[in-house]
Design a protein around this motif. Structure first.
Motif, PDB file in Angstrom:
ATOM      1  N   TRP A  54     114.287  18.370 106.058  1.00 35.06           N
ATOM      2  CA  TRP A  54     113.119  18.205 107.060  1.00 35.06           C
ATOM      3  C   TRP A  54     113.835  18.221 108.584  1.00 35.06           C
ATOM      4  O   TRP A  54     112.942  17.888 109.400  1.00 35.06           O
ATOM      5  CB  TRP A  54     112.224  17.315 106.595  1.00 35.06           C
ATOM      6  N   LEU A  55     114.984  17.410 108.772  1.00 39.08           N
ATOM      7  CA  LEU A  55     115.502  17.237 109.914  1.00 39.08           C
ATOM      8  C   LEU A  55     116.104  18.682 110.637  1.00 39.08           C
ATOM      9  O   LEU A  55     117.215  19.186 110.164  1.00 39.08           O
ATOM     10  CB  LEU A  55     116.522  16.178 110.156  1.00 39.08           C
TER      11      LEU A  55
ATOM     12  N   VAL B 118     111.758  17.673 113.890  1.00 39.68           N
ATOM     13  CA  VAL B 118     111.327  17.547 112.291  1.00 39.68           C
ATOM     14  C   VAL B 118     110.349  18.576 112.240  1.00 39.68           C
ATOM     15  O   VAL B 118     109.586  18.673 112.766  1.00 39.68           O
ATOM     16  CB  VAL B 118     110.717  16.146 112.232  1.00 39.68           C
TER      17      VAL B 118
ATOM     18  N   LEU C 159     107.492  19.214 110.207  1.00 35.95           N
ATOM     19  CA  LEU C 159     106.672  18.143 109.539  1.00 35.95           C
ATOM     20  C   LEU C 159     106.271  18.802 108.308  1.00 35.95           C
ATOM     21  O   LEU C 159     105.617  18.180 107.315  1.00 35.95           O
ATOM     22  CB  LEU C 159     105.459  17.958 110.563  1.00 35.95           C
TER      23      LEU C 159
ATOM     24  N   ARG D 277     108.872  17.569 105.728  1.00 39.41           N
ATOM     25  CA  ARG D 277     108.713  16.329 105.638  1.00 39.41           C
ATOM     26  C   ARG D 277     107.327  15.747 104.699  1.00 39.41           C
ATOM     27  O   ARG D 277     107.610  14.763 104.013  1.00 39.41           O
ATOM     28  CB  ARG D 277     108.573  15.485 107.086  1.00 39.41           C
TER      29      ARG D 277
ATOM     30  N   LEU E 281     107.761  16.902 116.310  1.00 40.31           N
ATOM     31  CA  LEU E 281     107.042  17.526 115.274  1.00 40.31           C
ATOM     32  C   LEU E 281     106.957  18.991 115.372  1.00 40.31           C
ATOM     33  O   LEU E 281     106.165  19.446 116.017  1.00 40.31           O
ATOM     34  CB  LEU E 281     105.942  16.717 114.697  1.00 40.31           C
TER      35      LEU E 281
ATOM     36  N   HIS F 144     100.602   8.228 103.488  1.00 48.14           N
ATOM     37  CA  HIS F 144     100.849   8.788 104.628  1.00 48.14           C
ATOM     38  C   HIS F 144      99.769   8.924 105.662  1.00 48.14           C
ATOM     39  O   HIS F 144      99.718   9.573 106.641  1.00 48.14           O
ATOM     40  CB  HIS F 144     101.483  10.395 104.439  1.00 48.14           C
TER      41      HIS F 144
ATOM     42  N   ILE G 204     105.223   7.561 107.336  1.00 46.63           N
ATOM     43  CA  ILE G 204     105.729   8.870 106.873  1.00 46.63           C
ATOM     44  C   ILE G 204     107.342   8.957 107.225  1.00 46.63           C
ATOM     45  O   ILE G 204     108.107   9.449 106.543  1.00 46.63           O
ATOM     46  CB  ILE G 204     105.098  10.021 107.699  1.00 46.63           C
ATOM     47  N   PHE G 205     107.700   8.014 108.365  1.00 47.00           N
ATOM     48  CA  PHE G 205     109.108   7.927 108.812  1.00 47.00           C
ATOM     49  C   PHE G 205     109.669   6.635 108.410  1.00 47.00           C
ATOM     50  O   PHE G 205     110.670   5.995 109.040  1.00 47.00           O
ATOM     51  CB  PHE G 205     109.202   8.400 110.223  1.00 47.00           C
TER      52      PHE G 205
ATOM     53  N   GLU H 108     116.143   7.097 104.833  1.00 51.61           N
ATOM     54  CA  GLU H 108     116.750   8.259 105.535  1.00 51.61           C
ATOM     55  C   GLU H 108     115.932   8.608 106.787  1.00 51.61           C
ATOM     56  O   GLU H 108     116.782   9.002 107.688  1.00 51.61           O
ATOM     57  CB  GLU H 108     116.470   9.450 104.345  1.00 51.61           C
ATOM     58  N   ALA H 109     114.912   8.456 107.089  1.00 50.23           N
ATOM     59  CA  ALA H 109     114.152   8.679 108.324  1.00 50.23           C
ATOM     60  C   ALA H 109     114.493   7.876 109.298  1.00 50.23           C
ATOM     61  O   ALA H 109     114.757   8.111 110.558  1.00 50.23           O
ATOM     62  CB  ALA H 109     112.672   8.780 108.170  1.00 50.23           C
TER      63      ALA H 109
END
Length: 164
Positions: free
Chosen positions: A45-46, A60, A62, A65, A96, A126, A146-147, A151-152
């Motif tokens: 997602w990144l 990102v 979105l 994600r 995003l 979310h 969401i973040f 990892e985020a």
């Protein structure tokens, strides 16, 4: 923080057929889509880094994600530059990628409902709330949640030299 029972102004955008929103206070600016500098070993997602007025900003996908199917970039694809509140620190600035930006809208308290936990295509944790517009619904996203995973949070620790 979003409070149910108060009026709210949001940026409404689309991902596929669904409509989502973010409070206007979290959106710094809306940009045309641009390619990102891909980061090695980054999560799917990144997308990488992009330059926003001389600052390296993680970009990102979105859709990815949120666990939605991918989509091709079109002339309507936009980048929402947002600030994600982080507990005990500076907000995380992200770009995003969304399919399209629809409008900036105001919703009265009577059009804002707590998000139900019914499953579906996105996880209810979310969401801040569900916004009613006509006979349809708009999901008000909670970027902090969401973040919030480890990892985020790593993208908030990328060294500035990573953009060079």
């Amino acid at each position: 923080m979003i409070a149910i029972g108060q009026d709210l102004q949001v940026v409404v955008f689309g991902l596929g057929e669904e409509e989502f929103a973010l409070p206007v206070g979290e959106v710094r600016e809306i940009l045309d889509h641009r390619p990102a500098f891909r980061m090695p070993d980054a999560p799917r997602w990144l997308l990488g880094l992009t330059d926003v007025r001389g600052t390296s900003v993680p970009m990102v996908d979105l859709r990815a994600r949120l666990g939605l199917e991918g989509a091709d970039t079109t002339l309507s694809t936009r980048v929402l530059v947002v600030e994600v509140p982080i507990d005990g620190g500076e907000p995380l600035v992200l770009g995003l990628v969304v399919d399209r930006v629809l409008d900036v809208s105001s919703f009265g308290a009577d059009a804002i409902e707590a998000s139900p936990d019914i499953g579906g295509r996105w996880r209810s944790e979310h969401l801040h709330a569900i916004l009613r517009r006509g006979s349809g619904f708009i999901a008000l996203l909670d970027l902090r949640r969401i973040f919030a995973d480890g990892e985020a949070m790593l993208i908030g620790r990328m060294p500035p030299a990573a953009a060079a």
